[in-house]
Design a protein around this motif. Structure first.
Motif, PDB file in Angstrom:
ATOM      1  N   VAL A  73     -15.320  75.105  30.803  1.00 29.45           N
ATOM      2  CA  VAL A  73     -14.003  74.611  31.704  1.00 29.45           C
ATOM      3  C   VAL A  73     -15.012  74.036  33.029  1.00 29.45           C
ATOM      4  O   VAL A  73     -15.698  74.599  34.214  1.00 29.45           O
ATOM      5  N   ARG A  74     -14.322  73.087  33.565  1.00 29.48           N
ATOM      6  CA  ARG A  74     -14.317  72.520  34.813  1.00 29.48           C
ATOM      7  C   ARG A  74     -13.620  73.252  35.886  1.00 29.48           C
ATOM      8  O   ARG A  74     -12.440  73.780  35.312  1.00 29.48           O
ATOM      9  N   ASP A  78      -9.732  73.726  44.447  1.00 32.42           N
ATOM     10  CA  ASP A  78      -9.303  75.515  44.911  1.00 32.42           C
ATOM     11  C   ASP A  78     -10.091  77.479  44.023  1.00 32.42           C
ATOM     12  O   ASP A  78      -9.080  78.112  43.992  1.00 32.42           O
ATOM     13  N   GLY A  79     -10.758  76.615  42.506  1.00 31.52           N
ATOM     14  CA  GLY A  79     -11.298  77.777  42.348  1.00 31.52           C
ATOM     15  C   GLY A  79     -10.218  77.827  40.464  1.00 31.52           C
ATOM     16  O   GLY A  79     -10.642  78.768  40.365  1.00 31.52           O
ATOM     17  N   SER A  80      -9.343  76.859  40.278  1.00 32.16           N
ATOM     18  CA  SER A  80      -8.859  76.877  39.457  1.00 32.16           C
ATOM     19  C   SER A  80      -9.554  76.257  38.034  1.00 32.16           C
ATOM     20  O   SER A  80     -10.270  75.958  38.052  1.00 32.16           O
ATOM     21  N   GLU A  81      -8.764  77.061  37.134  1.00 31.39           N
ATOM     22  CA  GLU A  81      -9.792  76.427  36.085  1.00 31.39           C
ATOM     23  C   GLU A  81      -9.570  74.930  35.160  1.00 31.39           C
ATOM     24  O   GLU A  81      -7.912  75.016  35.267  1.00 31.39           O
ATOM     25  N   GLY A  82      -9.466  74.179  35.174  1.00 28.50           N
ATOM     26  CA  GLY A  82      -9.309  72.476  34.406  1.00 28.50           C
ATOM     27  C   GLY A  82      -9.705  72.760  33.036  1.00 28.50           C
ATOM     28  O   GLY A  82      -9.803  73.702  32.111  1.00 28.50           O
ATOM     29  N   GLY A  83     -10.194  71.801  33.123  1.00 22.61           N
ATOM     30  CA  GLY A  83     -10.404  71.204  31.276  1.00 22.61           C
ATOM     31  C   GLY A  83     -11.190  71.547  30.817  1.00 22.61           C
ATOM     32  O   GLY A  83     -11.892  71.881  31.349  1.00 22.61           O
ATOM     33  N   ALA A  84     -11.808  71.445  29.751  1.00 24.73           N
ATOM     34  CA  ALA A  84     -12.507  72.126  28.731  1.00 24.73           C
ATOM     35  C   ALA A  84     -14.193  71.022  28.829  1.00 24.73           C
ATOM     36  O   ALA A  84     -13.111  69.679  29.436  1.00 24.73           O
TER      37      ALA A  84
END
Length: 346
Positions: A73-74, A78-84
């Motif tokens: 995952v990207r 800000d350290g949050s998980e994005g898309g695959a």
């Protein structure tokens, strides 16, 4: 000079694209084309020894496929998980840096972090053409161990399922890890068949070519001669070089298993037809008109339309004969591509 890519096209029904390997390995079919008589025969791969002679040198590529496809995952700033996303390893640059194909490439620009597991992440450090990226991996422990656990076998896109047994996308003689695809002509050999071949006096000479982007890149240019081959790492040992050179000196046949073995020995040969022990990178592109220095015969699978691999086969027997044989193989319902049947040109 022009060489139309479309001239290497042929019709292939989708149901002839093999989705699973033959079981056992040597039960696949073998189409044999004898150039001297211009005849073809339909055989089974385990009958290969009938076409070999004592003193022949059988050149095999003993590269080992790594579980090069990694899903992750990207990670946002800000350290949050994005898309695959997905990374396909192509070539190791150093201990932590690899050249890869990245998907979706437009979302994986330099500076982007990717997380694959708790103990494996990466940062994109460079950008190339056609989805090529350089990434720096961060991991705990030994990279190969982490990759073996997290990665997946990099099956080609025309194979739709996942492989239950990873070893079925490896040759039985694979040795050194580094390939992003299997040298698939070698998948037909069993340990028993190899032993029988050696017992009859055939010399097996291993060479190494780590299969990379060249296998995945279609020829997009209308003039195939404008196509640029991707660099791939190869090695030829002193023992294998001597075995091949001795065969050429003494008029014995050099039979290559797979197009990667062909490209290795032809890259390593000088204009005098002598191979020297060496290691390096090759971008050799073999197409009709090429004068072979080493190869006398070839064992190979059936290749994609308009690919550099069908062009290599055409260099050996001519474009028209290659397409004629392929049309016949379609009519006889041979299985095509990586897990498909084999063809021998003698």
């Amino acid at each position: 000079m022009q060489m139309k890519t479309s001239d290497f096209d042929y019709y292939l029904p989708e149901e002839l694209i093999a989705q699973t390997p033959a079981e056992p390995r040597d039960s696949s079919r073998l189409l044999v084309y004898e150039r001297q008589t211009d005849k073809t025969e339909d055989r089974i791969f385990r009958e290969l020894p009938e076409y070999l002679r004592p003193g022949d040198v059988l050149v095999v590529n003993d590269t080992k496929v790594i579980p090069a496809r990694i899903y992750g995952v990207r990670i946002g700033t800000d350290g949050s998980e994005g898309g695959a996303c997905e990374i396909l390893l192509l070539k190791r640059i150093d201990y932590t840096h690899w050249e890869c194909i990245a998907k979706p490439a437009r979302k994986l620009l330099p500076g982007r972090e990717i997380r694959f597991s708790d103990d494996l992440s990466a940062v994109v450090t460079g950008r190339g053409e056609e989805g090529i990226r350089t990434v720096e991996f961060r991991f705990d422990g030994v990279f190969e161990d982490v990759l073996d656990r997290v990665g997946n076998m990099p099956l080609p896109p025309y194979i739709h399922g996942r492989l239950a047994d990873k070893t079925r996308y490896q040759t039985v003689y694979c040795r050194e890890e580094g390939s992003a695809a299997a040298p698939t002509a070698g998948l037909h050999f069993t340990p028993e068949l190899l032993s029988a071949i050696k017992d009859m006096g055939v010399i097996v000479a291993p060479v190494l070519l780590h299969v990379g982007l060249g296998t995945f890149r279609p020829v997009k240019e209308e003039n195939a001669l404008d196509h640029k081959m991707h660099s791939e790492y190869y090695e030829v040992s002193a023992e294998s070089a001597e075995a091949i050179n001795a065969a050429k000196r003494e008029g014995r046949r050099v039979i290559c298993v797979g197009t990667t073995s062909v490209r290795t020995v032809e890259s390593a040969a000088g204009e005098d037809g002598i191979i020297k022990p060496q290691k390096g990178n090759t971008e050799i592109f073999i197409y009709p008109g090429y004068k072979f220095k080493i190869v006398d015969a070839l064992i190979t699978n059936f290749h994609l339309p308009q690919s550099t691999l069908i062009m290599l086969v055409s260099a050996l027997i001519g474009r028209e004969k290659t397409l004629e044989i392929y049309r016949g193989a379609v009519e006889k319902k041979y299985r095509f591509f990586s897990f498909g049947d084999a063809m021998m040109i003698v």
